[in-house]
Design a protein around this motif. Structure first.
Motif, mmCIF file in Angstrom:
data_model
loop_
_atom_site.group_PDB
_atom_site.id
_atom_site.type_symbol
_atom_site.label_atom_id
_atom_site.label_comp_id
_atom_site.label_asym_id
_atom_site.label_seq_id
_atom_site.Cartn_x
_atom_site.Cartn_y
_atom_site.Cartn_z
ATOM 1 N N ASP A 72 21.897 4.675 47.859
ATOM 2 C CA ASP A 72 20.628 5.312 47.488
ATOM 3 C C ASP A 72 20.848 6.602 46.703
ATOM 4 O O ASP A 72 19.897 7.357 46.469
ATOM 5 N N ALA A 73 22.091 6.884 46.312
ATOM 6 C CA ALA A 73 22.394 8.204 45.723
ATOM 7 C C ALA A 73 22.778 8.127 44.252
ATOM 8 O O ALA A 73 23.264 9.101 43.688
ATOM 9 N N TYR A 74 22.521 6.967 43.623
ATOM 10 C CA TYR A 74 23.030 6.809 42.256
ATOM 11 C C TYR A 74 22.365 7.744 41.250
ATOM 12 O O TYR A 74 22.964 8.104 40.238
ATOM 13 N N HIS A 75 21.139 8.139 41.533
ATOM 14 C CA HIS A 75 20.474 9.059 40.608
ATOM 15 C C HIS A 75 21.240 10.371 40.474
ATOM 16 O O HIS A 75 21.072 11.108 39.506
ATOM 17 N N ASN A 76 22.048 10.678 41.463
ATOM 18 C CA ASN A 76 22.806 11.933 41.419
ATOM 19 C C ASN A 76 23.963 11.902 40.431
ATOM 20 O O ASN A 76 24.450 12.947 40.008
ATOM 21 N N LEU A 77 24.405 10.708 40.086
ATOM 22 C CA LEU A 77 25.664 10.615 39.344
ATOM 23 C C LEU A 77 25.653 11.356 37.998
ATOM 24 O O LEU A 77 26.567 12.151 37.736
ATOM 25 N N PRO A 78 24.643 11.136 37.139
ATOM 26 C CA PRO A 78 24.678 11.845 35.858
ATOM 27 C C PRO A 78 24.733 13.361 36.038
ATOM 28 O O PRO A 78 25.398 14.057 35.268
ATOM 29 N N VAL A 79 24.054 13.839 37.056
ATOM 30 C CA VAL A 79 24.038 15.287 37.291
ATOM 31 C C VAL A 79 25.424 15.754 37.729
ATOM 32 O O VAL A 79 25.939 16.771 37.257
ATOM 33 N N ASP B 286 12.652 5.612 50.127
ATOM 34 C CA ASP B 286 11.751 5.351 49.001
ATOM 35 C C ASP B 286 12.491 4.939 47.725
ATOM 36 O O ASP B 286 11.863 4.591 46.728
ATOM 37 N N GLU B 287 13.809 5.030 47.724
ATOM 38 C CA GLU B 287 14.529 4.777 46.472
ATOM 39 C C GLU B 287 14.536 3.285 46.140
ATOM 40 O O GLU B 287 15.065 2.465 46.886
ATOM 41 N N THR B 288 13.942 2.940 44.985
ATOM 42 C CA THR B 288 13.977 1.538 44.537
ATOM 43 C C THR B 288 14.585 1.426 43.134
ATOM 44 O O THR B 288 14.764 0.324 42.637
ATOM 45 N N TYR B 289 14.862 2.547 42.497
ATOM 46 C CA TYR B 289 15.393 2.570 41.124
ATOM 47 C C TYR B 289 14.463 1.836 40.146
ATOM 48 O O TYR B 289 14.925 1.252 39.171
ATOM 49 N N ALA B 290 13.167 1.822 40.470
ATOM 50 C CA ALA B 290 12.214 1.100 39.620
ATOM 51 C C ALA B 290 12.151 1.712 38.220
ATOM 52 O O ALA B 290 11.696 1.067 37.275
ATOM 53 N N ASP B 291 12.628 2.959 38.075
ATOM 54 C CA ASP B 291 12.545 3.648 36.779
ATOM 55 C C ASP B 291 13.741 3.358 35.872
ATOM 56 O O ASP B 291 13.786 3.847 34.743
ATOM 57 N N ILE B 292 14.704 2.582 36.337
ATOM 58 C CA ILE B 292 15.935 2.386 35.562
ATOM 59 C C ILE B 292 15.958 1.003 34.905
ATOM 60 O O ILE B 292 15.643 0.005 35.557
ATOM 61 N N LEU C 155 5.389 -4.732 42.379
ATOM 62 C CA LEU C 155 5.286 -6.005 41.657
ATOM 63 C C LEU C 155 5.166 -5.815 40.145
ATOM 64 O O LEU C 155 5.821 -6.511 39.362
ATOM 65 N N ASP C 156 4.325 -4.874 39.724
ATOM 66 C CA ASP C 156 4.120 -4.695 38.289
ATOM 67 C C ASP C 156 5.409 -4.287 37.581
ATOM 68 O O ASP C 156 5.672 -4.726 36.458
ATOM 69 N N ALA C 157 6.203 -3.438 38.254
ATOM 70 C CA ALA C 157 7.483 -3.011 37.657
ATOM 71 C C ALA C 157 8.420 -4.212 37.510
ATOM 72 O O ALA C 157 9.142 -4.343 36.509
ATOM 73 N N LEU D 36 23.603 1.085 37.560
ATOM 74 C CA LEU D 36 24.316 2.344 37.338
ATOM 75 C C LEU D 36 24.677 2.508 35.859
ATOM 76 O O LEU D 36 24.586 3.605 35.311
ATOM 77 N N LEU D 37 25.040 1.400 35.225
ATOM 78 C CA LEU D 37 25.347 1.467 33.787
ATOM 79 C C LEU D 37 24.089 1.865 33.014
ATOM 80 O O LEU D 37 24.151 2.653 32.069
ATOM 81 N N GLY D 38 22.952 1.332 33.457
ATOM 82 C CA GLY D 38 21.677 1.682 32.818
ATOM 83 C C GLY D 38 21.326 3.144 33.043
ATOM 84 O O GLY D 38 20.798 3.825 32.154
ATOM 85 N N LEU D 39 21.666 3.625 34.208
ATOM 86 C CA LEU D 39 21.375 5.015 34.562
ATOM 87 C C LEU D 39 22.239 5.976 33.739
ATOM 88 O O LEU D 39 21.803 7.057 33.344
#
Ligand code: 5AD
Ligand code: SF4
Length: 496
Positions: free
Chosen positions: A167-174, A193-199, A238-240, A84-87
Motif C-alpha cells: 500500500d506504500a507505492y505512492h511513496n516511491l517517486p518521492v 483506502d489505497e486502490t491506486y485508482a489514479d494510476i 466501478l467507473d474507474a 509501479l512502472l506507471g507510477l
C-alpha cells in the motif's frame, strides 16, 4: 565489470564468509546506522504517508532513468509491477529488462510460502553486486515479503535501500527524488483506502490485460499471510475500472482479467461483481472477460447468472478448494463445507455449459490425518478439475495456524503432494483428450514457444492451444479443430 580495486564495503562484505551465512541462516550483519533510518516513524515501524508530489529539482533534471523490476508470486504482483512502472513513468523512469543498466532495481515479492521468500533472499544476494559495480544504484524490496518482514529485513539484508509494502507505492517517486539516499527507507503503512485508482499501469504488450479490481482480503484463512500483508478488502470504483477497460480496448487488448484476492467479493459501495461483469461485457472491442481468484463463499447467484448470460465471460473458473475434509476446512476457517462446495460446483456446471474448473489444494495442513488427505484425493477424482495448483503447507509466522506447529514431516507432505499431482496429471490429460475432434475458439497470443511457424493462444476454457500458423495475427479469434492433446496443451488445425 567491477575489479578488485574498486571493491566497496558491500562487495567486500559479499566476498566475506559472513555473506553466505547471512543468506543461509539469517545471521545479522552490523548495520550501517540503520536505527535512525527505518525511521520515518520508528515507534511503530510504519512510515507516514508522503504526499504525491515530485520535487522541483527532480522535474528540472527529468533525464530518463531506468527501473528494473523482477516479479515473484501471483498475478496480483505482476499487476502491481505494471502499476509501479506507471507510477514512476511521469517521474522520468523507464522500464528496462536488464538489471545491469538499471538505476533502481526492485524485487516485487511474495510471502505466501517460505520457499518463495528463500528464493528472493538468494536473488537479492545476487543482485547486490550491481550496487558495488555502479555507485548510486538503489536496490529495494517491494510487495508482500517487504510488508511481512518490514524493518527486520534490514538485519537480513543491510544493503537494501528501499523496503516498500503493497500500500506504500505512492511513496516511491518521492523517496527517489530525495537528495539524501544514504539511509534505507522503509514504507510499510497499510492503507485501507489505497486502490491506486489514479494510476495508469505500464502494461506488458499482448492481447490480455490484467486489471486489479479489488485489493486485500478479509477472510483470514488460518494458514494464509495475505490479509496481514495486503490489508483489508477494498474495491476500485466501478467507473474507474470501466474507464481503464475502455482504454485497453482502444489500445487493442482483447481480453481483460479482473484480479483480486477474493475478486468476487468486489463491491464499490453501489455495484457488485456481477455488475462489473455485465458492464464490462458491454464494452466494444473486449472479446473475453476472466477473473481470478473468486472465493467459494462469495460466489453469489448474481455472479453465476452473469457468467451464464454474458457470452464474453469465459467458461472457466478457478475455484480454490484447499482441502475436502470438513474437519480440515473448519480448522482452515474457509467458511464452507465440502457439501456446500460440491453443490456450488453443481450449480455452476448447470448454469455454464462446458465450464472448465481449476483449483488450489494444500496438503499437510496441521492436523491433516491420512483420512482427511484421502477425502481430498477422492473429491478431486470426483470433481475432475481441468487443472490444479497444489502446494505443501508452509507455516507462516503471524498466522493462526503457525501457532499450531507442523504435524507432518516434509517427506509425508511431499508424498501426499506427489499423489495428487499424479492424479491431476491423469485427469487433465483425460479431459484434454476428450476435446479431440471438437472445434475451440482460440484467442491468438503469438508464436508457439516450441514449434517454429506455429501459433499459440488460449481457448475459452483457458487451455493452451497450438496450431500451424496461418494468416491469423495476435488478437484474432480463430476456430481450431483439436487433433491431439496432452495434460497441458491442445494441438489443433485452424479451420480458417
Ligand atoms: N502454505 C501453502 N499454500 C498456501 N497458500 C496460501 N497460503 C499457503 C500456505 N501457508 C495457497 C492457497 C491459496 C494459494 C494462492 O496459495 O492454496 O489459494
Ligand atoms: Fe488467503 Fe483465504 Fe484470503 Fe485467499 S481467501 S487470500 S487463502 S486469507
Amino acid at each position: 565489470m567491477s575489479t578488485e580495486s574498486n571493491i566497496d564495503p558491500i562487495r567486500s562484505y559479499l566476498l566475506s564468509p559472513h555473506y553466505s551465512l547471512l543468506v543461509a541462516h539469517n545471521v545479522p550483519f552490523p548495520p550501517r546506522g540503520r536505527n535512525e533510518a527505518i525511521a520515518l516513524d520508528s515507534q511503530s515501524g510504519y512510515n507516514k504517508k508522503l504526499p504525491h508530489t515530485t520535487s522541483k529539482r527532480h522535474e528540472d533534471l527529468m533525464d530518463t532513468r531506468k527501473v528494473y523490476i523482477e516479479t515473484y508470486g501471483c498475478q496480483m504482483n505482476l499487476a502491481d509491477t505494471e502499476l509501479l512502472l506507471g507510477l514512476l513513468k511521469p517521474h522520468g523512469y523507464e522500464p528496462t529488462q536488464v538489471a545491469a543498466q538499471a538505476d533502481v532495481i526492485l524485487l516485487n515479492t511474495c510471502a505466501i510460502r517460505e520457499h518463495a521468500e528463500e528464493k528472493v533472499m538468494r536473488r537479492l544476494g545476487n543482485l547486490v553486486r550491481y550496487k558495488a559495480q555502479r555507485p548510486g544504484v538503489l536496490l529495494g524490496l517491494m510487495g508482500c515479503m517487504a510488508q511481512h518482514h518490514r524493518e527486520k529485513l534490514l538485519d537480513k539484508a543491510p544493503f537494501l535501500d528501499l523496503v516498500l509494502g503493497p500500500d506504500a507505492y505512492h511513496n516511491l517517486p518521492v523517496l527517489l527524488a530525495q537528495e539524501d539516499k544514504d539511509e534505507p527507507l522503509v514504507a510499510v503503512r497499510l492503507d485501507r483506502d489505497e486502490t491506486y485508482a489514479d494510476i495508469s499501469p505500464v502494461r506488458a504488450e499482448g492481447v490480455r490485460a490484467w486489471v486489479t479490481a479489488m485489493r486485500g482480503c478479509d477472510k483470514f484463512c488460518t494458514f494464509c499471510i495475505v490479509p496481514y500483508v495486503r490489508g483489508r478488502e477494498r474495491s476500485v470504483p466501478l467507473d474507474a475500472l470501466l474507464e481503464q477497460v475502455r482504454e485497453l480496448a482502444a489500445q487493442g487488448y482483447k481480453e481483460v482479467v479482473y484480479l483480486g484476492q477474493t475478486v468476487n467479493a468486489y463491491h464499490d459501495g453501489d455495484c457488485d461483481f456481477s455488475d462489473l461483469l455485465r458492464r464490462t461485457a458491454a464494452i466494444e472491442g473486449i472479446e473475453r472477460i476472466r477473473f481470478t481468484s473468486p472465493h467459494p463463499s462469495d460466489m453469489s447467484e448474481r455472479v453465476i447468472e452473469a457468467m451464464a448470460t454474458c457470452p464474453k465471460v469465459a467458461p472457466y473458473l478457478h475455484l480454490p478448494l484447499q482441502a475436502a475434509s470438513n474437519r480440515v476446512l473448519e480448522r482452515m476457517e474457509r467458511g464452507y463445507t465440502v457439501e456446500q462446495y460440491a453443490a456450488l460446483v453443481e450449480r455452476l456446471r448447470a448454469a455454464v455449459p462446458g465450464l472448465a474448473l481449476s483449483t488450489d489444494i494444500i496438503v499437510g495442513f496441521p492436523g491433516e490425518e491420512e483420512a482427511d488427505f484421502r477425502a481430498t484425493y477422492d473429491f478431486m477424482a470426483e470433481i475432475r478439475y481441468d487443472s490444479a495448483f497444489m502446494f505443501k503447507y508452509s507455516a507462516r509466522e503471524g498466522t493462526k495456524a503457525y501457532k499450531w506447529g507442523e504435524t507432518l514431516s516434509e517427506e509425508e507432505k511431499g508424498r501426499r503432494l506427489q499423489e495428487i499431482i499424479a492424479l491431476q496429471e491423469r485427469i487433465s490429460g483425460e479431459l484434454n483428450r476428450q476435446t479431440i475432434g471438437q472445434t475451440v475458439e482460440v484467442l491468438v497470443e503469438g508464436p508457439a514457444k516450441r514449434q517454429k511457424g506455429w501459433l499459440a493462444g488460449k481457448s475459452g476454457q483457458f487451455k493452451t492451444v497450438v496450431f500451424p500458423g496461418n494468416s491469423a495475427r495476435p488478437g484474432d479469434l480463430v476456430p481450431v479443430l483439436v487433433v491431439s492433446a496432452t495434460a497441458h496443451t491442445l494441438v489443433g488445425e485452424a479451420r480458417r
